[in-house]
Design an enzyme around this catalytic site. Structure first.
Site, PDB file in Angstrom:
ATOM      1  N   GLY A  55       0.936  -1.051   0.036  1.00 34.50           N
ATOM      2  CA  GLY A  55       0.073  -0.019   0.177  1.00 34.50           C
ATOM      3  C   GLY A  55       1.015   1.238   0.166  1.00 34.50           C
ATOM      4  CB  CYS A  82       5.431  -4.099   0.395  1.00 34.49           C
ATOM      5  SG  CYS A  82       6.293  -2.405   0.197  1.00 34.49           S
ATOM      6  CE1 TYR A  83       0.730   0.886   5.415  1.00 30.60           C
ATOM      7  CE2 TYR A  83      -0.745  -0.567   5.131  1.00 30.60           C
ATOM      8  CZ  TYR A  83      -0.279   0.593   5.672  1.00 30.60           C
ATOM      9  OH  TYR A  83      -1.062   1.122   6.480  1.00 30.60           O
ATOM     10  CG  HIS A 169       5.708  -5.278  -4.525  1.00 33.52           C
ATOM     11  ND1 HIS A 169       4.742  -5.057  -4.201  1.00 33.52           N
ATOM     12  CD2 HIS A 169       6.470  -4.179  -3.852  1.00 33.52           C
ATOM     13  CE1 HIS A 169       4.613  -3.812  -3.366  1.00 33.52           C
ATOM     14  NE2 HIS A 169       5.665  -3.525  -3.279  1.00 33.52           N
ATOM     15  CD  GLU A 171       2.821  -7.771  -5.746  1.00 35.30           C
ATOM     16  OE1 GLU A 171       3.588  -8.468  -5.039  1.00 35.30           O
ATOM     17  OE2 GLU A 171       2.718  -6.715  -5.462  1.00 35.30           O
ATOM     18  CG  ASP A 228     -14.291  -7.982 -22.396  1.00 32.48           C
ATOM     19  OD1 ASP A 228     -13.806  -8.739 -22.545  1.00 32.48           O
ATOM     20  OD2 ASP A 228     -13.953  -6.487 -21.825  1.00 32.48           O
ATOM     21  CE  LYS A 370     -10.265  -8.247 -22.989  1.00 36.70           C
ATOM     22  NZ  LYS A 370     -11.013  -7.441 -23.427  1.00 36.70           N
TER      23      LYS A 370
END
Ligand code: XMP
Length: 514
Positions: A55, A82-83, A169, A171, A228, A370
């Site tokens: 964050g 992290c945060y 991170h 991710e 979509d 997506k």
């Protein structure tokens, strides 16, 4: 839904939704929940563990979001990123401080010893750091698992509690073994199994539509030609059959063959009730003489809504309107911690809800990313070419014709674009670029063809690689391919004597030219 999950609590990091994506890619179901979600809300997902995202705040800042108190005694494994790691530390009695220097970007960390969280990763590895605060003293029970000179506690853990934290991170793709680390937390520490597949969304979404619409309700769905709205329509059709009516407004600004394909695929192949409206002239006359990109968007958006409403009225008593809202939009609109930026372009999607239309929404894609929509499309039998088609802006070719839009200019661009796409596909490079298209410039230049002088139009080719369309790089297409495309366009498209290739990244340029 899967019988278990690993929810992520959102503390506002730009990459929070990437954590969810990575987990789903690993076959573990995950959702992003607000950081102050109630324990009941989290437990409803049958969590085997919890991840706390990064964050932007400092844990000591006024109003900074805190770790939910219920988590301390929840008996669930936790990974703080992290945060999220600083929150864990603070909540359990550690010390967090703001050092003189921020650490931002690539860094190398070294493991102190083998640990299940770092299984199948080397002792020294590259990670992506992005933090201001850092931990100075660990809470009791925790030990440092990895460090580097700037960050003595780059990864921490309390094996008895099964709580872990990483300062970097995992991710983001720049963290070399990030995916492995998230997998280790999921499988070794939480005991999750890699059993969730995007196709499961289909059955679940069909069920949700049935419940929402009931036994009698009727639904209208606008088809745009994109993936979509097509997947949304097919899910609803599976759920309620003929009580769905699709409306396709042909604005005359689609790519070559696209309008015909919508009708053939939906009406003939899938036998979905489809109203196809030929509004080409209506759009073209509304756009006459208009050159400003934002005015083009506004005119096209409003025209679409007016025509759609008109058609919807003739369909009588439909109470529901389908919308292809994706999970990232749901996340963005429910994330008060994230600031909204300035408007560079107004992106209204065809199929957007007319603001004053008194209909209820059906959103079959609201939990999907997506790539999961694409997997669902393939599962539902949508042609692969459609599923993998590059995104196309709602205002269509109008924002790829710089300057005024006319019949002739649309035809010129459409034919040039079709050649570009055909060659890109033949070279097996269509899917290596995330978006590629031709642009018709308002520039004439001198050329020579045969023995004569020409003074004709210029086509710009644009091809980009990107993960999220927020930033992009120009695609390094092979020269031979570019040469072939250029020569075909000049030879086959009347009125074009010059082709250029766009070498701009985003930022500072945008992907589209308008
Ligand atoms: P830009 O040009 O802003 O584009 O870098 C980012 C992505 O958004 C698409 N785009 C639009 N999509 N309506 C849409 O539905 C619009 O007005 C619009 N303008 C840009 C663009 O094609 C790219 O995928």
């Amino acid at each position: 839904m899967s019988d278990h999950s690993l929810p992520v609590l959102d503390f506002g990091s730009q990459t929070a939704q990437l954590i969810v994506r990575r987990l789903r890619e690993l076959g573990v179901y995950s959702e992003l929940l607000p950081h102050d979600a109630s324990e009941t809300q989290v437990r409803a997902l049958n969590p085997l563990g919890i991840i706390l995202s990064g964050g932007p705040a400092s844990v000591y800042a006024e109003g900074a979001p805190q770790m939910p108190a219920w988590l301390v005694n929840a008996d669930l494994p936790v990974l703080g990123i992290c945060y999220g790691m600083q929150l864990i530390s603070l909540a359990l009695g550690g010390v967090v401080q703001r050092p003189d220097q921020r650490e931002y970007g690539p860094a190398s960390i070294t493991l102190h010893a083998a640990h299940p969280l770092f299984d199948a990763t080397p002792d020294a590895q590259l990670v992506w750091m992005s933090h201001g605060d850092r931990i100075e003293a660990l809470p009791s029970g925790f030990q440092s698992l990895a460090a580097n000179p700037a960050t003595p506690f780059a990864a921490i853990g309390d094996d008895a509690r099964r709580w872990y934290g990483v300062q970097f991170h995992p991710e983001v793709v720049h963290t070399e073994y990030g995916r492995t680390i998230l997998g280790n937390f999921s499988f070794h520490i939480c005991g999750a199994t890699a059993t969730w597949r995007p196709a499961e969304f289909v059955a679940e979404a069909i069920e949700r539509v049935r419940t929402r619409v009931g036994a009698e309700g009727r639904v209208i769905c606008a088809l745009s030609g994109g993936v979509d709205s097509a997947v949304a329509a097919l899910i609803i059709h599976r759920a309620i059959g003929e009580r769905l009516t699709c409306v396709f407004v042909d604005n005359g600004l689609l790519r070559l063959g696209e309008a015909e394909q919508v009708v053939a695929t939906f009406r003939e192949h899938f036998q979905v009730p489809l109203v196809a409206v030929n509004a080409r002239e209506e759009f073209l006359s509304a756009l006459e003489g208009v050159t400003d990109p934002e005015r083009k968007r506004k005119i096209i958006g409003e025209k679409f809504i007016r025509i759609f409403e008109r058609e919807a009225r003739t369909l009588g008593d439909a109470k529901f309107l389908a919308q292809g809202t994706l999970y990232p939009d749901v996340i963005e609109s429910s994330a008060p911690d994230r600031k909204k930026g300035v408007t560079i372009k107004t992106h209204h999607n065809v199929g957007g809800l007319p603001p004053d239309m008194a209909m209820e929404l059906v959103e079959p894609l609201r939990y999907m990313f997506k790539d999961e929509v694409r997997a669902a499309g393939l599962e539902l039998g949508l042609p692969a070419e459609w599923v993998w088609r590059h995104p196309f802006p709602g205002p269509g070719l109008a924002v790829r014709i710089i300057g005024p839009v006319s019949h002739e200019r649309i035809e010129t661009l459409r034919r040039a674009d079709a050649i570009f796409m055909e060659e890109l596909r033949n070279a097996q490079l269509y899917r290596a670029t995330q978006q590629a298209f031709a642009v018709l410039l308002p520039v004439q230049s001198v050329g020579v063809m045969g023995d004569g002088r020409t003074y004709a139009d210029t086509i710009a080719l644009r091809a980009v690689t990107t993960d999220d369309y927020m930033t992009a790089d120009w695609a390094r297409l092979p020269y031979d391919l570019l040469a072939r495309i250029s020569s075909r366009i000049v030879n086959e498209v009347a009125g074009v004597n010059r082709v250029v290739y766009d070498l701009s990244s985003k930022p500072p340029a945008t992907i589209e030219w308008e």
